[in-house]
Design an enzyme around this catalytic site. Structure first.
Site, PDB file in Angstrom:
ATOM      1  CB  ALA A 213       4.604  11.561  64.851  1.00 17.67           C
TER       2      ALA A 213
ATOM      3  CD  GLU B 228       5.276   5.991  59.163  1.00 17.26           C
ATOM      4  OE1 GLU B 228       5.638   7.174  59.250  1.00 17.26           O
ATOM      5  OE2 GLU B 228       4.292   5.531  59.762  1.00 17.26           O
TER       6      GLU B 228
ATOM      7  CG  ASP C  89      -0.415   4.402  13.839  1.00 17.34           C
ATOM      8  OD1 ASP C  89       0.402   5.236  13.445  1.00 17.34           O
ATOM      9  OD2 ASP C  89      -0.121   3.289  14.304  1.00 17.34           O
TER      10      ASP C  89
ATOM     11  CD  GLU D 102       1.222  13.506  64.592  1.00 11.67           C
ATOM     12  OE1 GLU D 102       2.232  12.816  64.771  1.00 11.67           O
ATOM     13  OE2 GLU D 102       0.315  13.202  63.786  1.00 11.67           O
TER      14      GLU D 102
ATOM     15  CG  ASN E  85       2.654   8.113  62.499  1.00 13.57           C
ATOM     16  OD1 ASN E  85       2.269   8.983  61.740  1.00 13.57           O
ATOM     17  ND2 ASN E  85       3.771   7.459  62.366  1.00 13.57           N
TER      18      ASN E  85
HETATM   19  P1  ATP Z   1      -2.275   4.192   9.513  1.00 17.02           P
HETATM   20  O1  ATP Z   1      -1.059   4.938   9.880  1.00 17.02           O
HETATM   21  O2  ATP Z   1      -3.422   5.053   9.244  1.00 17.02           O
HETATM   22  O3  ATP Z   1      -2.556   3.060  10.404  1.00 17.02           O
HETATM   23  P2  ATP Z   1      -0.707   2.919   7.761  1.00 17.02           P
HETATM   24  O4  ATP Z   1       0.410   3.880   7.894  1.00 17.02           O
HETATM   25  O5  ATP Z   1      -0.636   1.635   8.470  1.00 17.02           O
HETATM   26  O6  ATP Z   1      -2.018   3.596   8.091  1.00 17.02           O
HETATM   27  P3  ATP Z   1      -0.274   1.455   5.538  1.00 17.02           P
HETATM   28  O7  ATP Z   1      -0.948   0.215   5.940  1.00 17.02           O
HETATM   29  O8  ATP Z   1       1.196   1.594   5.653  1.00 17.02           O
HETATM   30  O9  ATP Z   1      -0.929   2.662   6.259  1.00 17.02           O
HETATM   31  O10 ATP Z   1      -0.724   1.776   4.107  1.00 17.02           O
HETATM   32  C1  ATP Z   1      -0.192   2.822   3.372  1.00 17.02           C
HETATM   33  C2  ATP Z   1      -0.641   2.696   1.943  1.00 17.02           C
HETATM   34  O11 ATP Z   1      -0.135   1.485   1.389  1.00 17.02           O
HETATM   35  C3  ATP Z   1      -2.148   2.597   1.785  1.00 17.02           C
HETATM   36  O12 ATP Z   1      -2.721   3.847   1.618  1.00 17.02           O
HETATM   37  C4  ATP Z   1      -2.294   1.763   0.550  1.00 17.02           C
HETATM   38  O13 ATP Z   1      -2.218   2.584  -0.601  1.00 17.02           O
HETATM   39  C5  ATP Z   1      -1.098   0.860   0.568  1.00 17.02           C
HETATM   40  N1  ATP Z   1      -1.402  -0.453   1.147  1.00 17.02           N
HETATM   41  C6  ATP Z   1      -1.922  -0.711   2.339  1.00 17.02           C
HETATM   42  N2  ATP Z   1      -2.041  -2.018   2.559  1.00 17.02           N
HETATM   43  C7  ATP Z   1      -1.586  -2.625   1.454  1.00 17.02           C
HETATM   44  C8  ATP Z   1      -1.424  -3.985   1.062  1.00 17.02           C
HETATM   45  N3  ATP Z   1      -1.758  -4.973   1.853  1.00 17.02           N
HETATM   46  N4  ATP Z   1      -0.925  -4.229  -0.159  1.00 17.02           N
HETATM   47  C9  ATP Z   1      -0.568  -3.235  -0.967  1.00 17.02           C
HETATM   48  N5  ATP Z   1      -0.671  -1.943  -0.654  1.00 17.02           N
HETATM   49  C10 ATP Z   1      -1.186  -1.630   0.530  1.00 17.02           C
END
Ligand code: ATP
Length: 861
Positions: free
Chosen positions: A234, A238, A280, A660, A685
């Protein structure tokens, strides 16, 4: 699993008790004990099954998917649906889903540590010529035209044909079975196991005392032995492990229904103590649905781009209004805009998909940024589907978030090789470029409006080799595009809610500092939430600045920073560690391969379900099916609820057990012989710990669950006054029951039946009262936990049966109670309910006084 139920220590103790009764010849108790053992095992079994089913369904939810091309249509299928001969597309971060032959593999590197133990990524290339169908006997390390299941793509991308799946793969051959192993116990489960063991030892000691006291008071030793053993059962909670497991598993299931998929059960309890969420920006705080809204061309024209989402339709007009407006069907006559559009479409791996079925919107397949650029190019009149044939791609340097740029190289005809680069302005436009000043000025202004700004540039060469030599060199600038990515609905409120719950939100982004700050400000990221001071420039640091000061120094001022801009994935690890050095419990989001170490290091690693790579998901504790920040905060609240419910059960179960024990020890001194019979103790229990215990696990969150600071990560389950409440509550319960028994004994009533009934009902009253640690049960309402109310009603019915049904009367040695006696029992049984309610009232009063005096109840992050 049945066996597992029977090996439980308590069950063993009970079985020993049953054997003792057989020897004593006490068939009544043998029957009761056998019944209890079976019922307990059944209950434990069904709960374990429920927990397991919940975890199974979670596993299917978290099952990996694969990008395939079937009948020239790109689609996403579950990994288990993959068949030999499928064409799969592998990107950075993909965990290779099967053994495949590479058809196309630009810059592909794969980490094969899983198979070879070699942690440096190996280069792969496409298979040349027709391969024979014979089994490949080369060692894995020589087969650089193949990729293997379980290995991870670290750079480049590939198209490959599946040659072997599942158990036929190299990995399958090694592992034979890659079944998930039994999850280890969570920290809470481990701590409770220790607690359970301590209580067990304590109880055995106490039972020894009861035995001796009883025998000295003249009871038969055999009977006392049995009573002592039953008492041990009791006193020991458990059902605690089962309740914890089921609470965690069902909690995880509830979270999954709300898009938070738990991969590690301990994450459920850790969530409740999170103090920092590092998130992010793109796709988590924002919708991640990019759309180009502005453009600039070097002829000095600023363009407005209209249209919705990824639909390749919308007018592009010059800001001055001087230029003609056009739609995607009319050829464009502005050369500069045409060049910008063409570069946008060429340096691009995305595709646009028209609405299908009941979908309303166009979708981007691939990177949302590139999808938006494609839609923009189409709006400017570019033939986005034919352009790849007109300018065949000769090579590429894929986008990576550290370099923040991407380059593709094309055959422009007439022996000209054309390289296009797009990316972050400060990376692509060298300071020496004549356009530098004007480009930076416009880009900064747009970034300050919260836009993501990309620059597109290009260069022409005589040969591919020359293009590679010089692709980072002198380029012609085609222009800038600004992409807007609106905040997700509810994010601002969620950040505010997190703030009030004592949780800091920090933003980590690869975007431009001004873009980052603008969005942080609009969402209330930073100390004070949306209602407070908000972010200012001092609360932001850039990735390069962080790198310059050295990651190790971050711990000194990490608490002052709310926004990390132009940060790399690798720096996320520094950020997690710096926060952890301050004692914070950190939840960190991530999606890419390079995020994996930070996700693993964080207390709660959170991967994106939609846009996250498999590598990130495998490193994470939780996967967000909707990539949404709001879901994280909801999961934290759920984590707090589950932890609170486990505390409730602990308080409830141990209060009854304590009562108890006190009754059995004190009763002989009051002149009451063996106060409760073994069968009665076991029945109490079973009744009280069974259904009502589980029902407490489904209790809704406390009203103040998100209005108080996170609990300390090392807080004991008995912390915040719980053990005092348990002990005092148990003594009070014992005092009330003994009071009733003593009065009944002296006035010649069936005292034992009354004591037996009062103890059961007092515990049920406690169950109702501990539904909240602070709020009055009357304000909670019945409807919010019908399960508990019904189980209490059912238990009252069962107790009634034990007292009034003839067969059961024999079994439990009870006598039917008169109406008057029942009234006394019922009234006395509400005592603990009131006791807990008054205790909560006093607690509320005290908290109220404190908060009016100096705001002690206010949350300080
Ligand atoms: P978050 O953290 O907000 O999600 P992130 O860190 O994923 O963003 P990235 O996608 O790494 O951001 O982009 C960073 C930078 O790279 C952007 O601000 C842009 O200038 C450039 N960038 C993003 N996508 C591309 C792409 N497909 N081609 C070329 N440059 C890019």
């Amino acid at each position: 699993m049945w066996v597992a139920q029977f090996t439980d220590t308590m069950i063993i103790v009970l079985m020993i008790a049953a054997i003792i009764t057989v020897f004593i010849g006490d068939h009544r108790d043998t029957a009761v004990i056998a019944g209890v053992v079976l019922l307990n095992a059944g209950l434990g079994f069904s709960q374990a099954r429920r927990a397991e089913r919940a975890m199974d369904s979670l596993r299917t939810l978290a099952a990996p998917t694969v990008n395939v091309i079937r009948g020239s249509t790109p689609m996403v299928v579950a990994q288990r649906e993959l068949v030999v001969g499928d064409v799969v597309v592998l990107d950075v971060g993909t965990v290779v889903p099967a053994d495949c032959r590479l058809v196309d593999a630009p810059n592909l590197r794969v980490n094969e540590a899983m198979l070879t133990g070699e942690s440096i990524p190996v280069e792969k290339r496409a298979a040349i010529g027709v391969l024979d169908a014979l089994p490949d006997r080369r060692p894995i390390s020589d087969r650089n035209d193949k990729v293997f299941m379980g290995t991870a793509v670290t750079s480049g991308r590939a198209v490959a044909i599946v040659e072997a799946i599942a158990m036929d793969t190299e990995l399958g051959g090694i592992a034979q079975s890659i079944d998930a192993q039994d999850a280890p116990a969570t920290p809470l489960q481990q701590r409770l196991a220790v607690l359970g063991r301590r209580i067990a030892y304590g109880a055995i000691g106490v039972c020894g005392v009861v035995f001796v006291v009883g025998v000295m008071a003249g009871e038969a030793p055999k009977r006392m032995l049995l009573a002592a053993v039953s008492l041990a059962v009791a006193a020991i909670p458990e059902s605690l492990p089962a309740v914890v497991t089921i609470s965690l598993a069902l909690g995880a299931q509830r979270m999954a229904a709300h898009h938070a998929i738990i991969r590690n059960l301990p994450a459920v309890e850790t969530l409740g103590s999170v103090t920092v969420i590092a998130t992010d920006k793109t796709g988590t705080l924002t919708q991640g649905r990019m759309v180009v809204t502005r453009a600039w061309t070097p002829n000095g024209t600023l363009w407005n781009v209209a249209g919705n989402g990824y639909a390749p339709e919308g007018n592009i007009t010059s800001r001055s209004g001087a230029s003609t407006s056009r739609d995607h069907q009319t050829p464009v006559d502005d050369d500069a805009l045409v060049a910008l559009a063409r570069a946008s479409a060429l340096c691009n791996d995305a595709a646009l998909q028209a609405p299908r079925g009941d979908q309303l919107d166009w979708e981007a397949i691939g990177d949302p940024t590139e999808g938006a650029l494609l839609a923009f190019a189409a709006k400017a009149g570019c033939d986005i589907s034919g352009i790849a044939n007109t300018y065949p791609r000769l090579g590429e340097v894929p986008f990576d978030s550290t370099r923040k740029a991407m380059t593709t190289v094309h055959d422009e005809g007439a022996g000209v090789v054309f390289a296009v680069t797009k990316g972050a302005v400060e990376v692509v436009v060298p300071a020496s470029s004549p356009a530098h000043a004007s480009v930076i000025e416009i880009a900064d202004a747009w970034a300050a409006d919260g836009m993501r700004v990309l620059v597109l540039s290009g260069s022409r060469h005589e040969s591919l080799a020359a293009a590679w030599d010089d692709h980072e060199g002198a380029r012609t600038i085609y222009g800038l595009v600004a992409l807007s990515d609106p905040a997700r609905e509810g994010v601002e409120a969620a950040i505010d809610a997190a703030h009030r719950a004592g949780i800091r939100t920090v933003m980590i982004t690869g975007d431009h500092p001004m873009t980052a700050l603008s969005i942080a400000r609009s969402l209330g990221v930073g100390v004070g939430g949306s209602t407070g001071s908000g972010s200012d420039d001092g609360r932001m640091i850039t990735g390069p600045a962080l790198a310059a000061e050295g990651g190790a120094h971050l711990a000194d001022h990490v608490e002052q920073i709310d926004v990390y801009a132009r940060a790399t994935s690798e720096q996320k690890l520094d950020i997690v560690e710096a926060w952890q050095a301050t004692g914070a419990v950190v939840a960190m989001t991530g999606d890419g391969v390079n995020d994996a170490p930070a996700l693993r290091r964080a207390d709660i690693g959170i991967a994106m379900g939609r846009n996250g790579t498999e590598v990130a998901k495998e490193a994470a504790d939780m996967v967000l099916a909707d990539d949404n920040f709001v879901t994280i905060v909801a999961a934290v609240e759920e984590g707090r609820r589950i932890y609170d419910n486990i505390r409730r059960f602990v308080q409830y179960g141990l209060t009854g057990g304590t009562a108890e024990v006190w009754v059995m020890i004190v009763a002989p001194f009051l002149g009451l012989p063996l106060a409760l019979l073994p069968a009665q103790i076991l029945f109490i229990n079973l009744l009280t710990h069974g259904l009502p215990g589980v029902a407490l696990g489904v209790e809704a969150a406390e009203p103040d669950a998100m209005a108080r600071p996170p609990r300390a990560a090392d807080e004991s389950i008995f912390g915040r006054g719980l053990w005092q409440r348990t002990l005092v509550g148990g003594m009070f319960m014992a005092a009330v029951s003994l009071g009733v028994a003593e009065w009944a004994y002296r006035s010649g009533r069936p005292w034992q039946t009354m004591l037996f009934s009062v103890l059961v009902l007092l515990q049920l009253g406690t169950a109702l009262a501990v539904r909240s640690e602070t709020a009055s049960t009357f304000t909670l309402g019945v409807a919010s936990n019908r399960f508990l109310v019904w189980s209490v009603v059912a238990m009252i019915g069962a107790q009634g049966a034990a007292v009034y049904v003839p067969g059961l009367q024999d079994l439990f040695a009870t006598t039917a109670l008169s109406l008057g006696d029942v009234a006394v029992v019922l009234i006395a049984s509400t005592a603990t309910f009131w006791f807990v309610e008054i205790d909560k009232l006093v607690g509320r009063r005290r908290a109220g006084r404190l908060s009016t005096r100096g705001g002690a109840a206010a949350v300080q992050p």
